[in-house]
Motif scaffolding. Sequence first.
Motif, PDB file in Angstrom:
ATOM      1  N   GLU A  62       1.248  -1.112   0.156  1.00 15.84           N
ATOM      2  CA  GLU A  62       0.136  -0.165  -0.136  1.00 15.84           C
ATOM      3  C   GLU A  62       0.916   1.793  -0.213  1.00 15.84           C
ATOM      4  OE1 GLU A  62      -2.796  -0.476   3.514  1.00 15.84           O
ATOM      5  OE2 GLU A  62      -3.390  -1.816   2.248  1.00 15.84           O
ATOM      6  N   VAL A  63       1.675   1.085   0.999  1.00 17.91           N
ATOM      7  CA  VAL A  63       2.474   2.529   1.027  1.00 17.91           C
ATOM      8  C   VAL A  63       3.589   2.246  -0.273  1.00 17.91           C
ATOM      9  CG1 VAL A  63       5.255   3.641   1.832  1.00 17.91           C
ATOM     10  CG2 VAL A  63       2.896   2.871   3.399  1.00 17.91           C
ATOM     11  N   GLU A  64       3.876   1.580  -0.973  1.00 19.79           N
ATOM     12  CA  GLU A  64       4.701   2.018  -2.554  1.00 19.79           C
ATOM     13  C   GLU A  64       4.008   1.994  -3.521  1.00 19.79           C
ATOM     14  OE1 GLU A  64       7.520  -1.670  -5.290  1.00 19.79           O
ATOM     15  OE2 GLU A  64       6.813  -2.053  -3.360  1.00 19.79           O
ATOM     16  N   LEU A  65       2.747   1.743  -3.486  1.00 14.07           N
ATOM     17  CA  LEU A  65       1.500   2.346  -4.497  1.00 14.07           C
ATOM     18  C   LEU A  65       1.920   4.264  -4.228  1.00 14.07           C
ATOM     19  CD1 LEU A  65      -0.434  -0.095  -4.557  1.00 14.07           C
ATOM     20  CD2 LEU A  65       0.263  -0.079  -6.162  1.00 14.07           C
ATOM     21  N   ALA A  66       1.033   3.698  -2.645  1.00 14.26           N
ATOM     22  CA  ALA A  66       1.044   5.639  -2.913  1.00 14.26           C
ATOM     23  C   ALA A  66       1.958   6.439  -3.235  1.00 14.26           C
ATOM     24  CB  ALA A  66       0.647   5.434  -1.135  1.00 14.26           C
ATOM     25  N   LEU A  67       2.985   5.727  -2.841  1.00 16.26           N
ATOM     26  CA  LEU A  67       4.933   5.949  -3.155  1.00 16.26           C
ATOM     27  C   LEU A  67       5.005   6.537  -4.191  1.00 16.26           C
ATOM     28  CD1 LEU A  67       7.191   4.994  -0.874  1.00 16.26           C
ATOM     29  CD2 LEU A  67       6.493   7.188  -0.516  1.00 16.26           C
ATOM     30  N   ARG A  68       4.911   5.342  -5.194  1.00 14.03           N
ATOM     31  CA  ARG A  68       4.734   5.597  -6.776  1.00 14.03           C
ATOM     32  C   ARG A  68       3.757   6.056  -7.780  1.00 14.03           C
ATOM     33  NH1 ARG A  68       8.067   1.349  -9.501  1.00 14.03           N
ATOM     34  NH2 ARG A  68       8.698  -0.074  -7.386  1.00 14.03           N
ATOM     35  N   ALA A  69       2.712   6.948  -6.766  1.00 17.31           N
ATOM     36  CA  ALA A  69       1.501   7.478  -7.470  1.00 17.31           C
ATOM     37  C   ALA A  69       1.898   8.907  -7.078  1.00 17.31           C
ATOM     38  CB  ALA A  69       0.469   7.737  -6.985  1.00 17.31           C
ATOM     39  N   ARG A  70       2.325   9.076  -6.239  1.00 13.59           N
ATOM     40  CA  ARG A  70       2.830  10.663  -5.492  1.00 13.59           C
ATOM     41  C   ARG A  70       4.706  10.542  -6.747  1.00 13.59           C
ATOM     42  NH1 ARG A  70       2.982  15.514  -4.299  1.00 13.59           N
ATOM     43  NH2 ARG A  70       4.706  16.189  -3.059  1.00 13.59           N
ATOM     44  N   LEU A  71       5.195   9.465  -6.666  1.00 16.06           N
ATOM     45  CA  LEU A  71       6.473   9.660  -7.635  1.00 16.06           C
ATOM     46  C   LEU A  71       5.961   9.858  -9.129  1.00 16.06           C
ATOM     47  CD1 LEU A  71       9.973   9.337  -8.064  1.00 16.06           C
ATOM     48  CD2 LEU A  71       9.315   6.896  -8.424  1.00 16.06           C
ATOM     49  N   LYS A  72       5.035   9.683  -9.542  1.00  9.57           N
ATOM     50  CA  LYS A  72       4.060   9.942 -10.674  1.00  9.57           C
ATOM     51  C   LYS A  72       4.171  11.534 -11.187  1.00  9.57           C
ATOM     52  CE  LYS A  72       1.343   8.113 -14.705  1.00  9.57           C
ATOM     53  NZ  LYS A  72       0.485   7.105 -15.297  1.00  9.57           N
ATOM     54  N   ILE A  73       3.910  11.786 -10.288  1.00 12.43           N
ATOM     55  CA  ILE A  73       3.151  13.649  -9.745  1.00 12.43           C
ATOM     56  C   ILE A  73       4.059  14.125  -9.954  1.00 12.43           C
ATOM     57  CG2 ILE A  73       1.199  15.110  -8.463  1.00 12.43           C
ATOM     58  CD1 ILE A  73      -0.262  12.637  -7.440  1.00 12.43           C
ATOM     59  N   LEU A  74       5.117  13.663  -9.372  1.00 15.63           N
ATOM     60  CA  LEU A  74       6.099  14.762  -9.339  1.00 15.63           C
ATOM     61  C   LEU A  74       7.054  14.888 -10.545  1.00 15.63           C
ATOM     62  CD1 LEU A  74       7.440  13.779  -5.800  1.00 15.63           C
ATOM     63  CD2 LEU A  74       6.190  15.925  -6.142  1.00 15.63           C
TER      64      LEU A  74
ATOM     65  N   ARG B 254      13.875   5.126  -1.668  1.00 21.69           N
ATOM     66  CA  ARG B 254      12.588   4.153  -0.643  1.00 21.69           C
ATOM     67  C   ARG B 254      11.520   2.841  -1.097  1.00 21.69           C
ATOM     68  NH1 ARG B 254       8.147   7.110   2.772  1.00 21.69           N
ATOM     69  NH2 ARG B 254       8.052   4.929   3.736  1.00 21.69           N
ATOM     70  N   ILE B 255      11.875   3.403  -2.512  1.00 18.89           N
ATOM     71  CA  ILE B 255      10.993   2.995  -3.858  1.00 18.89           C
ATOM     72  C   ILE B 255      11.800   0.847  -4.083  1.00 18.89           C
ATOM     73  CG2 ILE B 255      10.316   1.904  -5.512  1.00 18.89           C
ATOM     74  CD1 ILE B 255       8.635   4.313  -5.358  1.00 18.89           C
ATOM     75  N   LEU B 256      13.283   1.384  -4.719  1.00 19.49           N
ATOM     76  CA  LEU B 256      14.057   0.840  -4.868  1.00 19.49           C
ATOM     77  C   LEU B 256      15.309   0.440  -3.640  1.00 19.49           C
ATOM     78  CD1 LEU B 256      15.181   2.852  -7.991  1.00 19.49           C
ATOM     79  CD2 LEU B 256      13.384   0.860  -8.189  1.00 19.49           C
ATOM     80  N   PRO B 257      14.946  -1.414  -3.632  1.00 17.23           N
ATOM     81  CA  PRO B 257      16.283  -2.031  -2.582  1.00 17.23           C
ATOM     82  C   PRO B 257      17.367  -1.260  -3.302  1.00 17.23           C
ATOM     83  CG  PRO B 257      15.382  -3.366  -4.435  1.00 17.23           C
ATOM     84  CD  PRO B 257      14.625  -2.020  -4.881  1.00 17.23           C
ATOM     85  N   ASP B 258      18.199  -1.074  -1.932  1.00 17.15           N
ATOM     86  CA  ASP B 258      19.226  -1.210  -2.515  1.00 17.15           C
ATOM     87  C   ASP B 258      19.977  -2.253  -2.678  1.00 17.15           C
ATOM     88  OD1 ASP B 258      19.383   1.500  -0.863  1.00 17.15           O
ATOM     89  OD2 ASP B 258      19.823   0.689   0.746  1.00 17.15           O
TER      90      ASP B 258
END
Length: 73
Positions: free
Chosen positions: A9-21, A66-70
Motif C-alpha cells: 500500500e505504501v509502495e503504491l502511494a509512493l509510486r503515485a506520488r512519484l508520478k505526480i512529482l 524508498r521504493i527501490l532496494p539498495d
Amino acid sequence: MNDEQVPDEVELALRARLKILQQEHADLEASIEALGHMPIPDQLMIARLKRKKLTLRDEIVRIEARILPDIIA
C-alpha cells in the motif's frame, strides 16, 4: 538502508506520488524553457522555477530511494 521491503500500500502511494512529482518536474522544465525564449525573459521567475524544480528533484530522489532496494555490488 532498505533492510525491509516497503509494504504494498505504501509502495503504491509512493509510486503515485512519484508520478505526480515527475510530471510537475517536466511541466516546470517546459515553463522554464518557454520563459527563456521570451523577448525579455523574467530572470527572477526563471530562478524561482529552477529552485522549485530542484526541490522536486530532491523529493523524487528520496521517494525513488524508498521504493527501490539498495543494490550491493
